[in-house]
Design a protein around this motif. Structure first.
Motif, PDB file in Angstrom:
ATOM      1  N   VAL A  47      84.222  26.991  -4.474  1.00  9.58           N
ATOM      2  CA  VAL A  47      84.917  28.274  -4.349  1.00  9.58           C
ATOM      3  C   VAL A  47      84.224  29.150  -3.304  1.00  9.58           C
ATOM      4  CG1 VAL A  47      85.523  30.411  -5.543  1.00  9.58           C
ATOM      5  CG2 VAL A  47      85.815  28.211  -6.699  1.00  9.58           C
ATOM      6  N   CYS A  51      85.868  30.414   0.307  1.00  8.80           N
ATOM      7  CA  CYS A  51      85.970  31.838   0.636  1.00  8.80           C
ATOM      8  C   CYS A  51      85.236  32.173   1.936  1.00  8.80           C
ATOM      9  CB  CYS A  51      85.430  32.675  -0.512  1.00  8.80           C
ATOM     10  SG  CYS A  51      86.496  32.724  -1.979  1.00  8.80           S
ATOM     11  N   ALA A  85      83.927  35.563  -3.490  1.00  6.29           N
ATOM     12  CA  ALA A  85      83.759  34.408  -4.375  1.00  6.29           C
ATOM     13  C   ALA A  85      82.999  34.792  -5.635  1.00  6.29           C
ATOM     14  CB  ALA A  85      83.029  33.287  -3.638  1.00  6.29           C
ATOM     15  N   LEU A  88      85.106  36.171  -8.492  1.00  9.46           N
ATOM     16  CA  LEU A  88      86.218  35.348  -8.966  1.00  9.46           C
ATOM     17  C   LEU A  88      85.775  34.431 -10.098  1.00  9.46           C
ATOM     18  CD1 LEU A  88      87.747  34.241  -5.525  1.00  9.46           C
ATOM     19  CD2 LEU A  88      88.423  36.189  -6.956  1.00  9.46           C
ATOM     20  N   ALA A  97      92.306  32.107  -3.859  1.00  5.53           N
ATOM     21  CA  ALA A  97      91.082  32.604  -3.233  1.00  5.53           C
ATOM     22  C   ALA A  97      91.310  32.859  -1.742  1.00  5.53           C
ATOM     23  CB  ALA A  97      89.943  31.610  -3.441  1.00  5.53           C
ATOM     24  N   CYS A 101      91.030  36.279   0.623  1.00  5.51           N
ATOM     25  CA  CYS A 101      90.336  36.374   1.913  1.00  5.51           C
ATOM     26  C   CYS A 101      91.219  37.040   2.967  1.00  5.51           C
ATOM     27  CB  CYS A 101      89.915  34.983   2.380  1.00  5.51           C
ATOM     28  SG  CYS A 101      88.690  34.174   1.325  1.00  5.51           S
ATOM     29  N   ARG A 127      89.534  41.797  -4.564  1.00  3.07           N
ATOM     30  CA  ARG A 127      89.453  41.431  -5.975  1.00  3.07           C
ATOM     31  C   ARG A 127      90.441  42.239  -6.815  1.00  3.07           C
ATOM     32  NH1 ARG A 127      85.574  42.692 -11.006  1.00  3.07           N
ATOM     33  NH2 ARG A 127      86.297  40.943 -12.259  1.00  3.07           N
TER      34      ARG A 127
END
Length: 306
Positions: A47, A51, A85, A88, A97, A101, A127
């Motif tokens: 992840v 990202c 990241a 998350l 994800a 970005c 987020r």
């Protein structure tokens, strides 16, 4: 007679560069990254890699298409990718994800002029957008340890969800549910202390933020340490509430900013519909930074406050 050279301020420059500052932040985030891999497994690394790679590529692509100077070597896109990241869940679908970005790099950073000109922290804004758009996957937590009955985070348990609160020590080292980069308090503190020692950030905002949460948590029924260790407070206080572009310019302003972040965080935690409020609090305070700068501006010797 020699010519008098006139230029705009600043007239005194330090040797430190934006790239060096950003690299220090990346170094400070490494302990939390290692902890996330140890706690959540290899997918935490995946992840984070997705990202980081997406943020760097999107920044390069946008600047190339807009015929602007390429700035991906300044490490700022890497930091945005790592921080996103870290905010998350480890099981987040990778395509979601990537969308985060896009919001962070294109929507918040580049469209407002690039590094230093964004109105809010890119990772936090992304987020919050993802939390609204993908509420199911953004609140899908992996049980820690793997054989645990409940996957609820400590703040969710304190908010009324079924589950058992972990021990304080387990929360300190990171053995709890949560976003992949926020769980290990000790790893985040190591990184935060590194930033303070390197003078990349000042203590005013993190201390004011954390202390405000602690004081207000004393009025809650739970141990205040659950509020300090149970969410994203340490990650937010050291790595997102200290962003140069979106925080006040003076030490007094930084203290006001930190107190405001703490107040909003606890208001949301105690009285809101969501168990966590760090990201919302920082984003809200980002929006009032111009007013804090005006309120806390230093007055020139002999001058009057405007």
């Amino acid at each position: 007679m020699n010519k008098l050279m006139v230029s705009f301020s600043p007239h005194i420059h330090e040797k430190i560069t934006s790239g060096r500052i950003m690299l220090d932040v990346v170094i400070a985030l490494i302990p939390a990254f290692i902890a996330s891999v140890v706690i959540f497994g290899a997918r935490a690394a995946l992840v984070t890699a997705v990202c980081v790679a997406s943020c760097v590529f999107l920044e390069w692509l946008y600047q190339r298409l807009m015929k602007k100077p390429i700035t991906v070597r300044d490490w700022s896109a890497v930091i945005t990718g790592m921080l996103l990241a870290f905010n998350l869940p480890v099981e987040i679908p990778l395509w979601q994800a990537v969308i985060g970005c896009v919001v962070a790099i294109i929507g918040v950073k580049q469209l407002f002029g690039g590094l230093g000109k964004n109105f809010a922290n890119p990772a936090i804004t992304a987020r919050v957008v993802m939390f609204v758009a993908f509420s199911t996957t953004m609140t899908k937590w992996v049980p820690i340890p793997a054989d645990a009955v409940s996957s609820a985070t400590p703040l969710m348990v304190m908010h009324g969800s079924d589950g058992v609160l972990p021990e304080i020590w387990d929360m300190f080292i990171g053995m709890r549910g949560g976003c992949l980069g926020e769980t290990s308090v000790i790893a985040l503190l190591i990184g935060g202390i590194y930033l303070l020692v390197r003078r990349v950030v000042k203590w005013h905002t993190p201390v004011a933020f954390i202390l405000t949460v602690f004081i207000l948590a004393l009025f809650d029924n739970w141990n205040p340490l659950y509020h300090l260790f149970g969410g994203g407070l340490i990650l937010g206080a050291f790595f997102m509430a200290t962003d140069y572009a979106t925080t006040p310019q003076t030490n007094t302003g930084r203290i006001i900013f930190g107190i405001g972040c703490g107040l909003f965080t606890m208001m949301i935690r105690l009285y809101g519909n969501f168990p966590e409020g760090v990201s919302f609090a920082i984003l809200l305070m980002n929006m009032v930074v111009p007013y804090i700068n005006k309120l806390a501006a230093k007055r020139a010797l002999g001058g009057a406050r405007v």
